[in-house]
Design an enzyme around this catalytic site. Structure first.
Site, short mmCIF file in Angstrom:
data_model
loop_
_atom_site.label_atom_id
_atom_site.label_comp_id
_atom_site.label_asym_id
_atom_site.label_seq_id
_atom_site.Cartn_x
_atom_site.Cartn_y
_atom_site.Cartn_z
N CYS A 107 30.77 -8.71 24.29
CA CYS A 107 31.53 -7.47 24.28
C CYS A 107 31.50 -6.77 22.92
CB CYS A 107 32.98 -7.71 24.71
SG CYS A 107 33.95 -8.60 23.47
N ASP B 207 18.98 -17.88 14.24
CA ASP B 207 20.13 -18.29 13.45
C ASP B 207 19.84 -19.64 12.83
OD1 ASP B 207 22.90 -18.11 12.54
OD2 ASP B 207 23.21 -19.83 13.87
N ASP C 21 25.94 -21.21 17.65
CA ASP C 21 24.69 -20.78 17.00
C ASP C 21 23.90 -19.83 17.90
OD1 ASP C 21 25.28 -22.33 14.80
OD2 ASP C 21 24.16 -24.07 15.53
N CYS D 204 35.29 -16.08 23.06
CA CYS D 204 35.73 -14.73 22.70
C CYS D 204 37.22 -14.55 23.02
CB CYS D 204 34.90 -13.68 23.42
SG CYS D 204 35.36 -12.00 22.95
N GLU E 22 18.71 -13.55 9.08
CA GLU E 22 19.70 -13.15 8.09
C GLU E 22 19.11 -13.18 6.68
OE1 GLU E 22 23.89 -14.86 9.62
OE2 GLU E 22 22.24 -16.29 9.51
N CYS F 211 31.35 -11.26 19.04
CA CYS F 211 31.06 -11.70 20.39
C CYS F 211 29.80 -10.97 20.85
CB CYS F 211 32.22 -11.40 21.33
SG CYS F 211 31.80 -11.63 23.06
#
Ligand SMILES: [Zn+2]
Length: 443
Positions: free
Chosen positions: A373, A222, A408, A394, A323, A370
């Site tokens: 989950c 990231d 991050d 979260c 990304e 998150c």
């Protein structure tokens, strides 16, 4: 290029073992003979020197190199039945060894090499043909072992013999890779130990990391404002690694900006319209400054990308995911324009250089999801799941409640997930349905 050797037992076959024994014996005689001829040449060379005041040049006397000359001499009546490549390579080995030891032999430090009856003999890569897998424990190949004459003597059609190899765990994968071409077969040897013959296969491959990179282990990176790069690894919930710091860039930026300001003040003070001597001297420091910025960028990014790729190798990551930055809003221009794009390019080529696959993913929701989950937090609620700029909490599970979770790092964990684009799309669909369902009941 890395070169390694693996030992494979040659499956017992009485005829084959007898033949290998014969070759071993022939090569043993051949190498000792070659060594003694090389020694004779050495003595000749001394008497030549005594007579003519200079050492003889091998090529001038015999027309060929010493090795080739010895090979020519021995061809007639030594190891005639042995395949030419094995015979010639064995002679070369003996002559090279003699040349290597020569000065020590002459000083009396070591004695002349005597080869033993049970030594190994060379098999060139070209002598190993048609390597085929029978099953994970057994392979077969054709070995060129005999000369035409040797084959004839034994009533064989040619000197190529079927040789079955036994493998154990791990060892067979190397043969698979040789067969599929990802490893290169090199010059090898046959050796004997406790009445068993072995083929010592030497192989080489491009990058030394290749065999320890796992295609399903992904490093996610990231790129961020607080920390230039944050690393996470799929299936490794403990791995977290920030790379570089905002301070490094900030302090440099402050330096650059204050320098720029002082140059601008100078310009103001001199007046806008002045031409000639004044402008010329002012341009120089500005040029110098931009050169300095470029170098700083380059050095920092090389340094960070090298560190990141080394981390990936160290952790056996076969894939690096990042990304896709095209089309991202131009907030934080300073970081976006130089650090991110350039850093990404450098990571990409360094990764591909060592055989790590580089994958770009869609950036949407990677910071809102998150990583524990899978719940996706909407942008509008940003201050809830990111109570502080660098924290993630979260709203669906307890991720980030008991312990501090770096935002991050959470994003990097998402980026390190295989097929994250698809997972996010599915999750969004699911959440949309839930929302509609809840609304229905609310009404
Ligand atoms: Zn959660």
């Amino acid at each position: 290029m890395t070169t390694k050797t693996m030992k494979y037992e040659i499956k017992f076959d009485r005829n084959l073992y007898n033949l290998l024994n014969d070759i071993q014996y022939e090569v043993f005689l051949l190498k000792n003979k070659a060594t003694s001829i090389a020694y004779d040449w050495q003595n000749f060379s001394f008497s030549y020197h005594d007579r003519f005041g200079e050492y003889p040049k091998e090529k001038e006397i015999t027309g060929v190199t010493l090795t080739a000359d010895i090979n020519r001499m021995l061809k007639k009546d030594h190891a005639k039945s042995v395949y030419s490549m094995t015979r010639e390579t064995a002679v070369k080995e003996a002559v090279d060894k003699f040349k290597n030891d020569k000065s020590k032999i002459l000083k009396g430090e070591i004695s002349i090499m005597r080869y033993k009856r049970d030594g190994s003999f060379p098999i060139r890569a070209k002598q190993i043909n048609h390597l085929t897998k029978l099953n994970s424990k057994q392979y077969t190949c054709k070995l060129a072992l005999l000369s035409k004459e040797g084959a004839k003597e034994r009533g064989l059609k040619n000197g190529q013999l079927d040789v079955d190899l036994r493998t154990g765990k791990g060892a067979y994968e190397i043969l698979d890779r040789i067969i599929d071409g990802s490893y290169k077969l090199c010059d090898s040897r046959i050796t004997k130990n406790k009445n068993k013959f072995y083929l010592l296969i030497t192989y080489s491959f491009d990058s030394k990391q290749m065999e320890t990179l796992y295609p399903n282990k992904i490093m996610g990176i990231d790129l961020g404002v607080n920390i230039p790069a944050y690393l996470a690894i799929s299936d490794d919930k403990f791995y977290r690694q920030p790379v570089g710091s905002k301070d490094e860039i900030d302090s440099f930026r402050r330096q650059v900006e204050s320098r720029k300001r002082s140059l601008q003040r100078q310009r103001k003070w001199c007046g806008e319209g002045s031409i000639g001597h004044g402008t010329k001297t002012r341009i120089k420091p500005l040029e110098k400054l931009s050169g300095k910025i470029a170098r700083f960028k380059d050095t920092k990014n090389h340094c960070w990308s090298r560190y990141i790729v080394n981390e990936a190798i160290k952790n056996n990551c076969g894939v690096i995911q990042m990304e896709d930055l095209t089309g991202i809003a131009e907030e934080n221009t300073f970081l976006k324009t130089w650090a991110f794009y350039d850093l990404k390019q450098k990571i990409k080529y360094k990764a591909e250089e060592v055989g790590i696959k580089f994958v770009e993913i869609k950036p949407a929701h990677t910071s809102g999801r998150c990583s524990c989950c899978g719940h996706i937090h909407r942008r509008v609620d940003k201050d809830i799941w990111r109570p502080k700029q660098d924290t993630f909490k979260c709203m669906k599970c307890d991720f980030g409640h008991k312990f501090y979770v770096n935002a991050d790092w959470n994003a990097a964990r998402n980026i390190a997930t295989k097929d994250i684009d698809k997972i996010i799309d599915k999750q969004l669909e699911k959440q949309e349905k839930e929302l509609k369902h809840n609304l229905k009941y609310a009404i």
